[in-house]
Enzyme design. Structure first.
Site, PDB file in Angstrom:
ATOM      1  N   HIS A   1       0.857  -1.189   0.000  1.00 52.65           N
ATOM      2  CA  HIS A   1       0.000   0.000   0.000  1.00 52.65           C
ATOM      3  C   HIS A   1       0.893   1.239   0.000  1.00 52.65           C
ATOM      4  O   HIS A   1       1.706   1.432   0.911  1.00 52.65           O
ATOM      5  CB  HIS A   1      -0.938  -0.003   1.207  1.00 52.65           C
TER       6      HIS A   1
ATOM      7  N   GLU B   1       0.621  -4.688  11.222  1.00 51.42           N
ATOM      8  CA  GLU B   1       0.195  -3.289  11.066  1.00 51.42           C
ATOM      9  C   GLU B   1       1.023  -2.459  12.045  1.00 51.42           C
ATOM     10  O   GLU B   1       0.831  -2.542  13.257  1.00 51.42           O
ATOM     11  CB  GLU B   1      -1.297  -3.129  11.385  1.00 51.42           C
TER      12      GLU B   1
ATOM     13  N   GLU C   1       1.695   3.864   2.953  1.00 51.66           N
ATOM     14  CA  GLU C   1       2.165   3.343   4.237  1.00 51.66           C
ATOM     15  C   GLU C   1       3.697   3.389   4.292  1.00 51.66           C
ATOM     16  O   GLU C   1       4.380   2.371   4.380  1.00 51.66           O
ATOM     17  CB  GLU C   1       1.588   1.936   4.445  1.00 51.66           C
TER      18      GLU C   1
ATOM     19  N   HIS D   1       2.295  -3.582   6.912  1.00 60.13           N
ATOM     20  CA  HIS D   1       1.296  -2.536   6.656  1.00 60.13           C
ATOM     21  C   HIS D   1       1.311  -1.522   7.794  1.00 60.13           C
ATOM     22  O   HIS D   1       1.972  -1.714   8.799  1.00 60.13           O
ATOM     23  CB  HIS D   1      -0.106  -3.149   6.547  1.00 60.13           C
TER      24      HIS D   1
ATOM     25  N   ARG E   1      -3.049   4.848  -2.347  1.00 60.64           N
ATOM     26  CA  ARG E   1      -2.966   3.518  -1.740  1.00 60.64           C
ATOM     27  C   ARG E   1      -2.705   2.413  -2.769  1.00 60.64           C
ATOM     28  O   ARG E   1      -1.916   1.498  -2.533  1.00 60.64           O
ATOM     29  CB  ARG E   1      -4.287   3.237  -1.021  1.00 60.64           C
TER      30      ARG E   1
END
Ligand SMILES: [Zn+2]
Length: 419
Positions: free
Chosen positions: A182, A385, A185, A310, A240
């Site tokens: 993405h 994440e 990020e 992520h 993104r």
């Protein structure tokens, strides 16, 4: 003469006006919504897949918030829609444009102050070209490192995998990472690069790193979505998806992390090209996701762990993502995730949650980690994440790269030693 001068200025003007104009997020907000009923959660899920509203995170349970980016013109409409559904919200980030300017200032200041001898300052954010130059330099100067061009993006950029190995011929088990699938990020590529730097400089002097490199080959795709990443620097900080042209639509890009086959097209992905979670025409329709597939497949039987990096949310997530059902290996996965998360928290106290994506975060179909687990047999297949939990969201300041990468690396080391 005068005529030619005006032609010149006309051309100059046209050239300027057709070059990239960066999206200005001045006045854009991030709002946090607190659903209290199952109906409200379903409404938010439906809203995400049928609109172009930019969801930064989404609730799967009533304990979890949903974050939305809202432009100043549509704030009143969005607030009304939320109110109609009896949803409360608060403003989390008041001005994304200002946050982006602060980020750029800090990047520039760090660049000006950097006096190290590496190709880049691994404690700062860098463009795609700079990261590629760093990897090339590392491969030229460090005998542990090799790089390969694993594929090409939609716009023809190299998708590069870096391998750190003390003995390539030994065909050791592999710890594998994809980063920045993405585009916005940025902390994910920065963390992967910092870890590459830490491993390569620590081998031979740090006993724990030396043991981990002697035991495993370490492979990284630091920028898995090169076009999207480049675009997030030049045109749109909050881009993104990849940069695919979608036939019949003015909206570009496929969400690469909805373009894998497990549950393709299901809940938590969209068939609308303007959606941030557009899954694409078919599983592996995009060269970027296809490249990751090929890399994992090429090392079949050797991949001990495959981790997709992520941000943001501070979560360590396992399969399944496409359903709330739990995989048969879940007990083993939980033990491994717990070892990682405990070591992350032990570093600076950063709180992480862990568990299956479908139960802890939300159901998302067609994601990379379900593919690695279900189709490639990689038991230890996870999504991490990274920081934070919404204060800066995707625009985590450069000064937080080192703390984020340090705790993440501590988590990965503890996890690797536990599996
Ligand atoms: Zn992501």
């Amino acid at each position: 003469m005068k005529f030619y001068a005006s032609i010149f200025f006309l051309y100059a003007f046209l050239a300027l006006s057709t070059t990239a104009v960066k999206v200005d997020y001045t006045g854009h907000m991030v709002i946090r919504v607190f659903p209290e009923t199952k109906e409200q959660i379903n409404f938010l899920a439906e809203w995400e897949s049928t609109s172009s509203v930019d969801f930064w995170s989404r609730s799967s349970t009533i304990e979890r918030f949903t974050d939305l980016r809202v432009n100043p013109e549509s704030y009143n409409d969005v607030a009304k829609i939320l109110l109609d559904n009896k949803l409360n919200h608060k403003i989390l980030i008041a001005n994304l444009g200002e946050l982006e300017r602060q980020e750029q200032q800090e990047i520039a200041l760090r660049r000006a102050l950097y006096n190290g001898n590496k190709a880049i300052d691994v404690e700062n954010y860098h463009t795609y070209e700079e990261v590629m130059a760093y990897l090339a330099d590392l491969a030229n100067t460090n005998p542990l490192v090799t790089t390969m061009v694993a594929g090409a993006s939609v716009e023809g950029r190299d998708i590069v995998q870096a391998t750190i190995s003390s003995d390539l011929a030994a065909n050791k088990p592999i710890a594998w990472f994809d980063c920045n699938i993405h585009a916005r990020e940025w902390i994910t590529a920065a963390t992967c690069i910092w870890i590459i730097d830490t491993i390569t400089t620590g081998y031979g002097s740090d006993p724990e790193i030396t043991a981990l490199v002697d035991q495993y080959d370490w492979k990284f795709v630091p920028i898995a979505n090169p076009d999207g990443y480049a675009f997030s620097w030049t045109n749109d900080r909050l881009w993104r998806k990849n940069r695919a042209v979608n036939p019949g639509s003015i909206c570009m890009g496929v969400d690469l992390n909805r373009n894998f086959p497990v549950g393709f097209g299901g809940t938590g992905s969209s068939n609308g090209p303007c959606s941030e979670t557009f899954h694409g025409a078919a599983a592996f329709s995009e060269p970027e996701s296809n490249t990751l597939k090929n890399l994992i497949a090429a090392d079949q039987g050797r991949v001990k762990t495959a981790i997709s990096m992520h941000s943001y949310s501070q979560l360590w997530l396992s399969s399944y993502s496409y359903t709330s059902a739990l995989p048969s290996d879940y007990t083993t996965m939980l033990r491994a995730m717990r070892a990682g998360v405990d070591a992350i928290t032990a570093t600076y106290g950063t709180v992480y949650n862990y568990g299956s994506t479908g139960t802890v975060l939300y159901i998302a179909s067609g994601v990379s980690t379900d593919h690695y687990y279900v189709n490639e047999g990689v038991l230890h297949s996870y999504t991490i994440e990274l920081r934070d939990t919404g204060l800066y969201g995707f625009e985590l300041p450069p000064r937080l790269i080192v703390p984020t990468a340090t705790e993440t690396w501590n988590g990965i080391k503890a996890f690797m030693n536990a599996i």
